[in-house]
Design a protein around this motif. Structure first.
Motif: not given
Lengths: 317, 174
Positions: B94, B96, B135, B155, B164-166
Motif C-alpha cells: 500500500v 500512501v 492511498s 522503496r 510512504r510504503v506499507v
C-alpha cells in the motif's frame, strides 16, 4: 530477596505492591526527588498511599536507596535515549557493588548494551530485563530457554500504536480521532510520539537483536517508520484485500526494522486493542507465538518479579 | 503439456508502430526453436505511450521460452507479460502520499521497468481529493526470485517521491 526499586511510576509502584506476594522485601524505593529506606522492609501500603496523594515517597534523598541492604536493584525509571541516563548510572552503581539488576527501563540495554554486559562481567551481580520487551509476555526467558535456537523474531510490540490501528480499521475512523480517544482512555500518553513514531517498538527490537545476535545494536541501527497520520484509506484498501495494517518490528538476518506492515486480517499478528504479540522463528521448534499484555503496571511488574525469581542467590556479601 | 516438456505461453508485447517491428519481434521466437501458434495484433488499440499491443501465443520448452523472452528484451521489445506461469511470485503493497501529483503512471512504469515484474492490480483511494494524501493498493507479480527486486524498486521510487510504503511482511511470515 531484598529489593530496591528506582522509579515510582506505574511499574515501580506495582513492584512495591506485589513484591510481598512473591516473598520479597522492599528495602528502598526512590523517585527523582526522594526515597524511603528501611532495611527491615518497607510498608508497601504506606508508600503507595504517599505516592497516590501526590506526596514524596519518603523523607530521605534519592541517593539513600543505594545505601540500603538490597540484593537486587529494580530499575524502573523512564526510558531515555542516547546515554540512557540516569538509568545507566543506576545499573553501574548496583553492579559495581556486586548486586543484581532487573530492568524495566529499556534505555540501558537498548542504547548501551555492550557497556551493561561489560559491567556485568566484572560484577558478582546478574542483569535481567524481561520487562523491557513485551511487558508481561515472557519473551526473553523463552529465547534463553531455547538455547540459541531462535533465528528471528517479529511482532507487535507497542500497544498504543496497535490500539490506534485496530480501532481505525474496525470503526473506519480517522487517525486524529482515534488518537484523541486513546488519550482519553489513558492508552496513549499526552505526547504519544514515542509510541506512534515507532521508537518504543524499535527499542524493544534492538534489545531482541542484542540478545539474539550477541552484538551491540542501538536505536541508530534500526530502520524505523511510525504510523502517525496514516490515512484511513490505507486501512480500507488493505481490508478490501483481506489484510490489515499493523506496526510490526522485525529482527532477522542481522537487521532491525520497524514499520507499518500489511498482515492477513485474521492472521496471528493482527492482534487487536493494546495486545502485543511476539513470533519467534526457531531451528527445530518451528514458529512460536506468544501474545499478551505488553504494558501496564501490574503486568510489567509481574515480568520484573519473574526475573527476580530467576536470579542466582544474592550477590551481596 | 505436450511431449519433451513443451508448453504453450502467451507473451504480450508493446511495439512501436513502424514497419518491420512485428517481424523483428517474432524472429527470436523462431530462432530459439519456439513454435508460433497465433498473433493478435491490436492495431486499433494504442497504449498510453502510443505503442501497439501484440499478443503472441507460442509453444516452447521452458528453457527455450527463457531464451525467447531474454532475446525480446535485449532487442528492445517491451515485454509486458510473458505467460502467467512465469509470474510465480506476488507482492502487495500500500502506497500512501500525494500519489497523483507525483505522477502515478510514472511510478507504475518504473516498477515494471525493473524486469520480470508486472503491475497486476491497482486500487486508488483519494477520499479527500488531491488536497490530502491518497492511498493505493498495488499488486505486483514477479517472476521467480524477482519480488525482492520489485520491492526495492517500490522503496526507491517512494523515497524519491516522498511516499510512504506499507510493505508486506518478509517472506514466510504471517
Amino acid at each position: 530477596m531484598n529489593v530496591a526499586v528506582l522509579g515510582a511510576g506505574a511499574v515501580g509502584t506495582s513492584v512495591v505492591e506485589l513484591a510481598g506476594e512473591y516473598g520479597h522485601d522492599v528495602v528502598a524505593v526512590a523517585d527523582s526527588s526522594s526515597a524511603a529506606v528501611d532495611d527491615d522492609g518497607l510498608d508497601a501500603a504506606a508508600i503507595l498511599e504517599a505516592k497516590r496523594s501526590g506526596g514524596a515517597v519518603g523523607d530521605a534523598a534519592p541517593e539513600a536507596a543505594f545505601d540500603a541492604a538490597y540484593d537486587v536493584l529494580v530499575e524502573a525509571t523512564p526510558t531515555t535515549l542516547g546515554d540512557a541516563e540516569p538509568g545507566f548510572s543506576h545499573v553501574r552503581r548496583a553492579l559495581e557493588a556486586d548486586r543484581h539488576v532487573v530492568l524495566a527501563n529499556k534505555g540501558p540495554v537498548a542504547e548501551r548494551y555492550e557497556d551493561v554486559r561489560a559491567l556485568e562481567a566484572d560484577s558478582a551481580g546478574t542483569v535481567l530485563f524481561e520487562a523491557a520487551v513485551g511487558g508481561a509476555i515472557p519473551v526473553l526467558s523463552t529465547i534463553a530457554d531455547l538455547n540459541g535456537q531462535v533465528t528471528a523474531a517479529r511482532g507487535v510490540l507497542n500497544g498504543t500504536a496497535n490500539f490506534v490501528l485496530s480501532r481505525m480499521a474496525a470503526e473506519g475512523l480517522g487517525y486524529e480521532h482515534v488518537l484523541a480517544e486513546a488519550k482519553d482512555l489513558g492508552v496513549a500518553e499526552a505526547d504519544p510520539s514515542f509510541d506512534v513514531e515507532g521508537t518504543d517498538a524499535a527499542l524493544k527490537c534492538v534489545i531482541l537483536a542484542n540478545v539474539l545476535y550477541q552484538e551491540t545494536y542501538t536505536l541508530e541501527d534500526a530502520e524505523v517508520e511510525g504510523i502517525a497520520d496514516l490515512p484511513g484509506s490505507a486501512l480500507e484498501l488493505a481490508a478490501e484485500d483481506g489484510r490489515t495494517i499493523r506496526l510490526v518490528g522485525e529482527v532477522s538476518d542481522g537487521r532491525v526494522r520497524v514499520g507499518p506492515r500489511l498482515v492477513p486480517e485474521n492472521g496471528t499478528l493482527a492482534v487487536s486493542g493494546t495486545l502485543n504479540i511476539v513470533q519467534l522463528e526457531t531451528t527445530h521448534a518451528g514458529r512460536l507465538n506468544i501474545s499478551g499484555r505488553g504494558a501496564g503496571g501490574p503486568e510489567t511488574a509481574s515480568a520484573v518479579l519473574a526475573d527476580i525469581g530467576r536470579l542466582p542467590p544474592a550477590g551481596r556479601n | 503439456m505436450s511431449d519433451a516438456g513443451t508448453r504453450s505461453y502467451t507473451v504480450r508485447l508493446e511495439l512501436v508502430d513502424e514497419p518491420g517491428e512485428l517481424l523483428g519481434a517474432l524472429e527470436p521466437i523462431a530462432d530459439s526453436g519456439g513454435n508460433l501458434l497465433s498473433i493478435f495484433h491490436e492495431r486499433g488499440n494504442v497504449t498510453p505511450r502510443g505503442r501497439i499491443p501484440v499478443e503472441v501465443d507460442l509453444e516452447a520448452t521452458e528453457a527455450q521460452f527463457e531464451t525467447i523472452v531474454d532475446a525480446l528484451r535485449s532487442s528492445g521489445v517491451n515485454v509486458i507479460r510473458a505467460g502467467t506461469e512465469r509470474y510465480s511470485e506476488e507482492l502487495t503493497v500500500v502506497l500512501v502520499g500525494h500519489l497523483v501529483e507525483t505522477d502515478l503512471s510514472d511510478s507504475l512504469q518504473r516498477f515494471r521497468e525493473c524486469g520480470g515484474v508486472s503491475v497486476a492490480d491497482l486500487s486508488l483511494s483519494a477520499p479527500a481529493g488531491t488536497e490530502a494524501p491518497s492511498s493505493a493498493r498495488l499488486r505486483l507479480v514477479a517472476s521467480e526470485g524477482r519480488s525482492s527486486k520489485a520491492l526495492s524498486a517500490v522503496r526507491e521510487v517512494a523515497a524519491e517521491k516522498g511516499l510512504r510504503v506499507v510493505e508486506p511482511l518478509t517472506e514466510g511470515s504471517a
